[in-house]
Motif scaffolding. Structure first.
Motif, PDB file in Angstrom:
ATOM      1  N   SER A 263       0.830  -1.206   0.000  1.00  0.00           N
ATOM      2  CA  SER A 263       0.000   0.000   0.000  1.00  0.00           C
ATOM      3  C   SER A 263       0.864   1.256   0.000  1.00  0.00           C
ATOM      4  O   SER A 263       0.614   2.204  -0.752  1.00  0.00           O
ATOM      5  CB  SER A 263      -0.913  -0.001   1.230  1.00  0.00           C
ATOM      6  N   TYR A 264       1.906   1.260   0.830  1.00  0.00           N
ATOM      7  CA  TYR A 264       2.794   2.422   0.906  1.00  0.00           C
ATOM      8  C   TYR A 264       3.531   2.649  -0.415  1.00  0.00           C
ATOM      9  O   TYR A 264       3.614   3.775  -0.909  1.00  0.00           O
ATOM     10  CB  TYR A 264       3.797   2.225   2.044  1.00  0.00           C
ATOM     11  N   LEU A 265       4.060   1.584  -1.005  1.00  0.00           N
ATOM     12  CA  LEU A 265       4.847   1.717  -2.235  1.00  0.00           C
ATOM     13  C   LEU A 265       3.986   2.123  -3.429  1.00  0.00           C
ATOM     14  O   LEU A 265       4.447   2.855  -4.307  1.00  0.00           O
ATOM     15  CB  LEU A 265       5.555   0.394  -2.540  1.00  0.00           C
ATOM     16  N   SER A 266       2.737   1.659  -3.470  1.00  0.00           N
ATOM     17  CA  SER A 266       1.866   1.951  -4.612  1.00  0.00           C
ATOM     18  C   SER A 266       1.037   3.214  -4.423  1.00  0.00           C
ATOM     19  O   SER A 266       0.414   3.687  -5.370  1.00  0.00           O
ATOM     20  CB  SER A 266       0.912   0.766  -4.841  1.00  0.00           C
ATOM     21  N   LYS A 267       0.998   3.728  -3.181  1.00  0.00           N
ATOM     22  CA  LYS A 267       0.185   4.900  -2.820  1.00  0.00           C
ATOM     23  C   LYS A 267      -1.311   4.611  -2.916  1.00  0.00           C
ATOM     24  O   LYS A 267      -2.126   5.531  -2.972  1.00  0.00           O
ATOM     25  CB  LYS A 267       0.523   6.124  -3.702  1.00  0.00           C
ATOM     26  N   LEU A 268      -1.692   3.343  -2.927  1.00  0.00           N
ATOM     27  CA  LEU A 268      -3.105   2.958  -2.962  1.00  0.00           C
ATOM     28  C   LEU A 268      -3.571   2.599  -1.552  1.00  0.00           C
ATOM     29  O   LEU A 268      -2.887   1.880  -0.828  1.00  0.00           O
ATOM     30  CB  LEU A 268      -3.326   1.769  -3.886  1.00  0.00           C
ATOM     31  N   LYS A 269      -4.736   3.086  -1.180  1.00  0.00           N
ATOM     32  CA  LYS A 269      -5.295   2.813   0.136  1.00  0.00           C
ATOM     33  C   LYS A 269      -6.319   1.690   0.113  1.00  0.00           C
ATOM     34  O   LYS A 269      -6.686   1.155   1.167  1.00  0.00           O
ATOM     35  CB  LYS A 269      -5.957   4.087   0.695  1.00  0.00           C
ATOM     36  N   ASN A 270      -6.802   1.354  -1.091  1.00  0.00           N
ATOM     37  CA  ASN A 270      -7.799   0.296  -1.227  1.00  0.00           C
ATOM     38  C   ASN A 270      -7.462  -0.550  -2.452  1.00  0.00           C
ATOM     39  O   ASN A 270      -7.489  -0.046  -3.578  1.00  0.00           O
ATOM     40  CB  ASN A 270      -9.203   0.882  -1.367  1.00  0.00           C
ATOM     41  N   ALA A 271      -7.131  -1.802  -2.236  1.00  0.00           N
ATOM     42  CA  ALA A 271      -6.750  -2.690  -3.337  1.00  0.00           C
ATOM     43  C   ALA A 271      -6.599  -4.102  -2.794  1.00  0.00           C
ATOM     44  O   ALA A 271      -6.667  -4.346  -1.582  1.00  0.00           O
ATOM     45  CB  ALA A 271      -5.445  -2.227  -3.977  1.00  0.00           C
ATOM     46  N   ILE A 272      -6.424  -5.057  -3.713  1.00  0.00           N
ATOM     47  CA  ILE A 272      -6.073  -6.424  -3.337  1.00  0.00           C
ATOM     48  C   ILE A 272      -4.571  -6.590  -3.524  1.00  0.00           C
ATOM     49  O   ILE A 272      -4.021  -6.193  -4.549  1.00  0.00           O
ATOM     50  CB  ILE A 272      -6.841  -7.456  -4.192  1.00  0.00           C
ATOM     51  N   VAL A 273      -3.927  -7.140  -2.522  1.00  0.00           N
ATOM     52  CA  VAL A 273      -2.475  -7.349  -2.564  1.00  0.00           C
ATOM     53  C   VAL A 273      -2.194  -8.834  -2.784  1.00  0.00           C
ATOM     54  O   VAL A 273      -2.756  -9.691  -2.099  1.00  0.00           O
ATOM     55  CB  VAL A 273      -1.803  -6.879  -1.258  1.00  0.00           C
ATOM     56  N   VAL A 274      -1.346  -9.112  -3.763  1.00  0.00           N
ATOM     57  CA  VAL A 274      -0.926 -10.480  -4.046  1.00  0.00           C
ATOM     58  C   VAL A 274       0.567 -10.575  -3.727  1.00  0.00           C
ATOM     59  O   VAL A 274       1.398 -10.010  -4.437  1.00  0.00           O
ATOM     60  CB  VAL A 274      -1.191 -10.861  -5.518  1.00  0.00           C
TER      61      VAL A 274
END
Length: 517
Positions: A263-274
């Motif tokens: 989340s920190y590296l992509s700057k996304l707060k809502n997503a699915i992480v694989v």
């Protein structure tokens, strides 16, 4: 000032150094060792060498470890304990550890069920059996037991009998005894909450070993100015003292670190992480920057528990997963893996085992090792293997969705080189910079949290006032855990009506988090 983040995985131990502006100064992957600490020391030495910084400039060190999980799953290093349940006569029909496997239930030196506990509405079920508790604690002291698990029926509603038992235990067994009380660990549901408390009590030796071992390892390396923290499974940090008291909260901290780091590296707060490692792939969900919590009972080493756990699905797919072609032409990937021996056994590294990494290199998806060594793999076989990998990833992503809409997906972990860029059901697939060490980065940038949970009757205390009080309690808990007061913010508020309770009763849960002091 620098932060040192370390995450111990089954294949690699990752280490990162992050500066005051949370920029990555250096990152390394080092093979995980059988004794854990050799791998940690190797990673620490290498990351310091690469960064060129002075050891005295490292002021905070964070560790994410799988040792508590491994101890439960492998049935190793668990301490003998005494188990006291306060709930007679209502709970006598189902004794503690009733469905535990025999090899794990041996940790119980003694079990007792005594009178006490409360009804679901807080009314006293029976008077607390002080004499019964005293007799049990004296017996455990005579047998040399050093850890006690105490549970009470409906202790999440009313915990006075648990607190009385804990005080009595301390008086009889001494200040050195380790006491785990269920109202501090689990949620509603006596058996699952009791199970989590028993596991927590049995892990005290493991917790003592890895906290002291980590501190001594850093000291031996000359890192003496750093405050030490442990990663816990809600994506935040805890002090060494907190980790020794609640070691169960380190279970599944690896996936949460990866989720936070991604989340920190992509700057996304809502997503699915694989998160793809060498052996397994973990699928998790990031909500408002923190891992989504599981809403169902979680099984650890065959034991059902209900303490907080991240909502994570794991499958047998990783960079070291073994690829096989059957006689009928079909191809399988995993679930077995070469694990930390990938640099010896994978074809690109001179071995003779075909792995998912070899397939990725053969298809030009990654540059790793000696690509000429995988040229012998037929293109048709490689394509079939990649379709299997793609299908496994798509199934995992679909399982984490709450709707049929496409979603953003963040790839993390060194093994994510085996995943294709196009995955059905996604609106975007992002592989951020430093993706390979997202877990260690998640450990280093984590905050400190506090969670308040209680059953509240809104007829007695209006909802607005109850939520306000709960928020304040959660903030104070975060500060007590080591958060800087002015940075603490509310990150989650939940109130669930309980129809089977009298009045307008709701389960109120509030989580707050803030930066480290």
């Amino acid at each position: 000032m620098y932060k040192l983040g370390i995450d111990v995985g089954g294949t690699n131990t990752d280490a990162v150094l992050i500066d005051e502006k949370l920029n990555v100064a250096a990152e390394v992957k080092f093979p995980t060792s059988e004794d854990i600490y050799t791998g940690i020391l190797g990673a620490v030495r290498e990351v310091i060498r690469l960064s060129g910084i002075k050891k005295e400039d490292i002021r905070q060190a964070m560790l994410g470890t799988t040792q508590c999980t491994n101890a439960i799953v492998e049935r190793k290093h668990l301490a003998p304990i005494g188990i006291l349940r306060i709930g007679a006569p209502a709970t006598l029909s189902v004794p503690p550890m009733v469905d535990w496997e025999e090899d794990l239930s041996r940790i119980a030196t003694g079990i007792a069920i005594i009178g006490g506990g409360s009804e679901y509405d807080g009314k006293e079920l029976a008077a607390f059996d002080t004499k019964g508790a005293e007799a049990f604690f004296r017996e455990m002291k005579e047998k040399g037991v050093k850890s006690i698990a105490i549970s009470q029926v409906f202790s999440t509603v009313r915990n006075d009998h648990e607190l009385a038992a804990a005080k009595l235990c301390r008086e009889i067994m001494g200040e050195e005894v380790h006491i785990s009380v269920s109202n501090e660990i689990g949620s509603m549901g006596l058996i699952e909450r009791e199970n989590a408390t028993i596991l927590n009590a049995a892990l005290w030796k493991v917790a003592e070993q890895f906290t002291e071992g980590f501190a001594n390892s850093l000291k031996d390396e000359g890192i003496t100015n750093a405050d030490i923290y442990l990663s816990q499974n809600d994506g935040t940090l805890m002090t060494m003292e907190h980790a020794r008291k609640y070691p169960i909260l380190t279970v599944a901290c690896g996936p949460t670190n990866s989720i936070r780091g991604a989340s920190y590296l992509s700057k996304l707060k809502n997503a699915i992480v694989v998160d793809v490692g060498g052996t397994t792939t973990d699928f998790g969900v990031i909500q408002n920057g923190f891992p989504r919590e599981s809403s169902v009972a979680v099984t650890i080493g065959g034991v059902r528990t209900n303490f907080r756990m991240p909502d994570v699905i794991s499958i047998g797919l990783g960079g070291g997963s073994i690829v096989r072609e059957k006689e009928d032409g079909t191809v399988t990937v995993g679930p077995d893996s070469v694990g930390y021996e990938i640099t010896k056994k994978a074809m690109v590294f001179g071995g003779n085992v075909m792995t998912a990494t070899d397939i990725a290199v053969r298809l030009g998806m990654a540059k790793l090792g000696d690509a000429s060594r995988v040229g012998q793999i037929p293109k048709e076989l490689a394509d079939k293997a990649m379709e299997v990998i793609r299908g496994m990833a798509e199934d995992g992503i679909d399982a984490m969705k709450v709707s049929n809409e496409d979603c953003d997906v963040i790839l993390a972990g060194g093994g994510s080189i085996v995943l294709p860029e196009k995955i059905q059901g996604t609106s975007s697939v992002i592989k951020p910079e430093h993706f390979g060490c997202a877990n260690a980065i998640g450990s280093a940038i984590s905050k400190v949290s506090g969670t308040f949970e209680k059953l509240i009757n809104y007829n007695e205390l209006p909802r607005e006032e109850a939520i306000l009080q709960a928020k304040q309690e959660a903030k104070e808990l975060a500060v007590a855990a080591g958060a800087l007061r002015e940075t603490v913010e509310i990150i989650e508020v939940e109130d669930v009506p309980l129809a089977y309770y009298q009045g307008n009763t709701n389960r109120v849960k509030v989580k707050a988090a803030g930066d480290l002091r």
